[in-house]
Write an enzyme that holds these catalytic residues in place. Structure first.
Site, PDB file in Angstrom:
ATOM      1  N   LYS A   1       0.953  -1.086  -0.103  1.00 52.58           N
ATOM      2  CA  LYS A   1       0.125  -0.055   0.049  1.00 52.58           C
ATOM      3  C   LYS A   1       1.010   1.203  -0.019  1.00 52.58           C
ATOM      4  O   LYS A   1       1.359   1.509   0.995  1.00 52.58           O
ATOM      5  CB  LYS A   1      -0.670   0.077   1.213  1.00 52.58           C
ATOM      6  CG  LYS A   1      -2.038   1.247   1.231  1.00 52.58           C
ATOM      7  CD  LYS A   1      -2.551   1.501   2.431  1.00 52.58           C
ATOM      8  CE  LYS A   1      -1.911   2.879   3.234  1.00 52.58           C
ATOM      9  NZ  LYS A   1      -2.100   3.993   2.486  1.00 52.58           N
TER      10      LYS A   1
ATOM     11  N   GLU B   1       8.796  15.083  17.160  1.00 50.69           N
ATOM     12  CA  GLU B   1       9.467  15.085  15.770  1.00 50.69           C
ATOM     13  C   GLU B   1       8.441  16.030  14.952  1.00 50.69           C
ATOM     14  O   GLU B   1       7.041  16.026  14.809  1.00 50.69           O
ATOM     15  CB  GLU B   1       9.158  13.591  15.325  1.00 50.69           C
ATOM     16  CG  GLU B   1       9.863  13.430  13.933  1.00 50.69           C
ATOM     17  CD  GLU B   1       9.663  12.156  13.478  1.00 50.69           C
ATOM     18  OE1 GLU B   1      10.435  11.850  12.535  1.00 50.69           O
ATOM     19  OE2 GLU B   1       8.580  11.426  13.671  1.00 50.69           O
TER      20      GLU B   1
ATOM     21  N   CYS C   1      13.051  10.934   8.597  1.00 53.49           N
ATOM     22  CA  CYS C   1      12.603  10.446   9.673  1.00 53.49           C
ATOM     23  C   CYS C   1      14.148  10.623  10.421  1.00 53.49           C
ATOM     24  O   CYS C   1      14.200  10.559  12.014  1.00 53.49           O
ATOM     25  CB  CYS C   1      12.363   8.905   9.735  1.00 53.49           C
ATOM     26  SG  CYS C   1      13.361   7.739   8.503  1.00 53.49           S
TER      27      CYS C   1
ATOM     28  N   GLU D   1      10.007   0.846  10.526  1.00 53.75           N
ATOM     29  CA  GLU D   1      11.135   1.970  10.572  1.00 53.75           C
ATOM     30  C   GLU D   1      10.493   3.410  10.955  1.00 53.75           C
ATOM     31  O   GLU D   1       9.352   3.654  10.155  1.00 53.75           O
ATOM     32  CB  GLU D   1      11.821   2.092   9.188  1.00 53.75           C
ATOM     33  CG  GLU D   1      12.968   2.993   9.418  1.00 53.75           C
ATOM     34  CD  GLU D   1      12.776   4.347   8.828  1.00 53.75           C
ATOM     35  OE1 GLU D   1      12.478   5.075   9.662  1.00 53.75           O
ATOM     36  OE2 GLU D   1      12.629   4.660   7.550  1.00 53.75           O
TER      37      GLU D   1
END
Length: 510
Positions: free
Chosen positions: A203, A409, A312, A278
């Site tokens: 996906k 973040e 990231c 991840e």
């Protein structure tokens, strides 16, 4: 092969690579659900818009897959993986050939793929063409080489027995990829999975489905058997269906820690499928007073602002030793002010838009929190323009560890510069986060570099560089930055089952 993602390399690439003109309005060729090497409408009949982040306008309608479409894709994958199927009986070297063939086709269509990536994602075309597309191709070629080298061992077991291990594919692998590096993350997932002989239900992110769907057609053209790779565009319902499916043997996800929690929970509720994740990061970028300050400023800037801060592994906590703090802050703010924002199809553009309005609003909200909590704003701090989803390159000084911008973040172009004095205190502060994805150390003292690299709890430690990523080196996180590793030989482990075979024999001799 190594993709050294730093500013000097990008400038070098632009100077030596003859970058063809972009296709500013690339034809949108594939928008359906890809199952069994065929294009389908969604079972529900629903579609969704994919948005151009540069303008905020719709690019096209894409079929919206959900659980029903995932069920069809999983069934196709199961049939492709049946014992005795074409894919299962294929020579491992042939799997490598097909991966190389796919890489060849991506090379052929490099300009189109780079243009489509820039249209759907907003990253500068110069980066799409010199970094993302070739980086994706190199990962596929790397794993093509591994296809016939991932093998077991013979083991000298006690007694009159012959023992050996087989490395077998896990089976049906669900793969959910993010929007920040659509092509690269697709290759990071497909490469090891297909090299090891697995089948895939993927996906793509709903924000950036277009390049993944185009690659699906290239997979068919390359000659992969029907059902080996299936791609279902859609929203969270499709990802949840993959994570909960009783016939999916493994799920791999790159994205937020919040969604990673849900995927691991879904795997536990269903069939205890293998999970690799991840996830997010709040990576420390450490600058010691003995470092080359010009290099450190340049690399710290690149480590944070590359891909508009949507990485990231971004160096989003820049720790600078007190003796050089003021100079570092001044240089960093000036560098951010000089950054060129605008049309990502213009080769002079260094920073394009954020991915969507929601992400832009979140970044601006966190910038406001930094102002309110007492950080010193030295550059940027607001939206750029009134069209598209652009955020000014932003630099904060006098940031404290307990501020929201130092803990959460941000995933945007916001640099936070933090002062430190003591080395051991620094290690404690750098590790005082739920994340552990990456880190960097800038120093001329190898002893300090080795000491810090042992103390920092992160999956990657860069020394006097940032964002150096290669297909050969594993990437992944400690703590809540994820589970498992991608790339390198380690990347095959999550896609491989080890089977032990022990046979009685009349007599064993050495």
């Amino acid at each position: 092969m190594k993709i050294k993602l730093n500013s000097s390399l990008i400038s070098f690439c632009r100077s030596i690579v003859s970058i063809p003109k972009p296709i500013v309005k690339p034809e949108i060729k594939y928008t359906g659900v890809f199952i069994n090497n065929e294009w389908h409408k969604s079972v529900s009949g629903k579609t969704f818009q994919t948005i151009n982040p540069t303008t905020g306008e719709a690019i096209c309608e894409v079929e919206e897959g959900d659980k029903a479409d995932v069920d069809k894709a999983v069934q196709a994958a199961k049939e492709a993986f049946e014992f005795g199927s074409e894919w299962r009986r294929m020579d491992a070297s042939m799997r490598g050939y097909l991966l190389n063939r796919l890489a060849d086709l991506m090379e052929r269509d490099r300009t189109y793929l780079a243009s489509l990536e820039t249209l759907d994602n907003g990253k500068p075309y110069g980066i799409s063409y010199t970094v993302d597309v070739p980086g994706s191709i190199k990962v596929l070629r790397y794993y093509a080489g591994w296809a016939d080298k991932n093998h077991g061992k013979t083991i000298p077991i006690d007694g009159n027995y012959f023992a050996y291990t087989r490395h077998e594919p896990v089976g049906v692998c669900g793969q959910i990829i993010p929007w920040n590096f659509p092509l690269l993350m697709q290759s990071w997932k497909l490469g090891p999975a297909l090299a090891a002989g697995n089948v895939v239900v993927m996906k793509p992110a709903e924000q950036t489905p277009l390049t993944a769907l185009y690659v699906a057609q290239l997979i068919k053209e390359a000659g992969f058997p029907a059902g080996v790779v299936n791609i279902v565009p859609g929203f969270g319902a499709a990802g949840a269906a993959i994570s909960e499916h009783m016939d999916v043997d493994k799920v791999a996800f790159t994205g937020s820690t919040e969604v990673g929690h849900r995927i691991q929970q879904a795997a536990g509720r269903s069939n205890l499928k293998r999970v690799t994740l991840e996830l997010g990061g709040k990576s420390p970028c450490i600058v010691l007073k003995d470092s080359d300050i010009a290099t450190a400023v340049d690399q710290a800037h690149f480590g944070l602002f590359f891909n508009h801060g949507q990485c990231c592994c971004a160096g989003s906590r820049t720790f600078v030793e007190e003796a050089i703090y003021d100079e570092f802050v001044e240089r960093s703010a000036e560098k951010a002010k000089q950054k060129t924002l605008g049309n990502p199809f213009d080769l002079r553009t260094e920073q394009g838009p954020q991915i969507d309005e929601e992400q832009m609003a979140r970044i601006l909200s966190l910038i406001d929190s930094g102002k309110q909590e007492g950080a010193t704003l030295l550059a940027g701090g607001g939206r750029h323009g009134d069209k598209g989803f652009f955020v000014q390159p932003t630099v904060f000084a006098d940031v404290q560890d307990n501020m929201q911008i130092a803990r959460e973040e941000i995933f945007g172009p916001v640099q936070q510069i933090i002062k430190f004095k003591d080395m051991d205190e620094l290690i404690r502060r750098a590790n005082n986060t739920i994340y552990g994805l990456a880190s960097a150390i800038f120093t001329k003292d190898i002893n300090k570099a080795m000491y810090l690299s042992q103390g920092i709890r992160a999956g990657t430690v860069w020394i006097n560089c940032y964002n150096v990523l290669g297909a050969q080196t594993p990437f992944g996180g400690f703590k809540m930055s994820g589970i498992g590793r991608e790339n390198g030989e380690y990347g095959l482990e999550a896609y491989t089952e080890v089977k032990t075979v022990i046979a009685a024999i009349p007599q064993k001799n050495s």
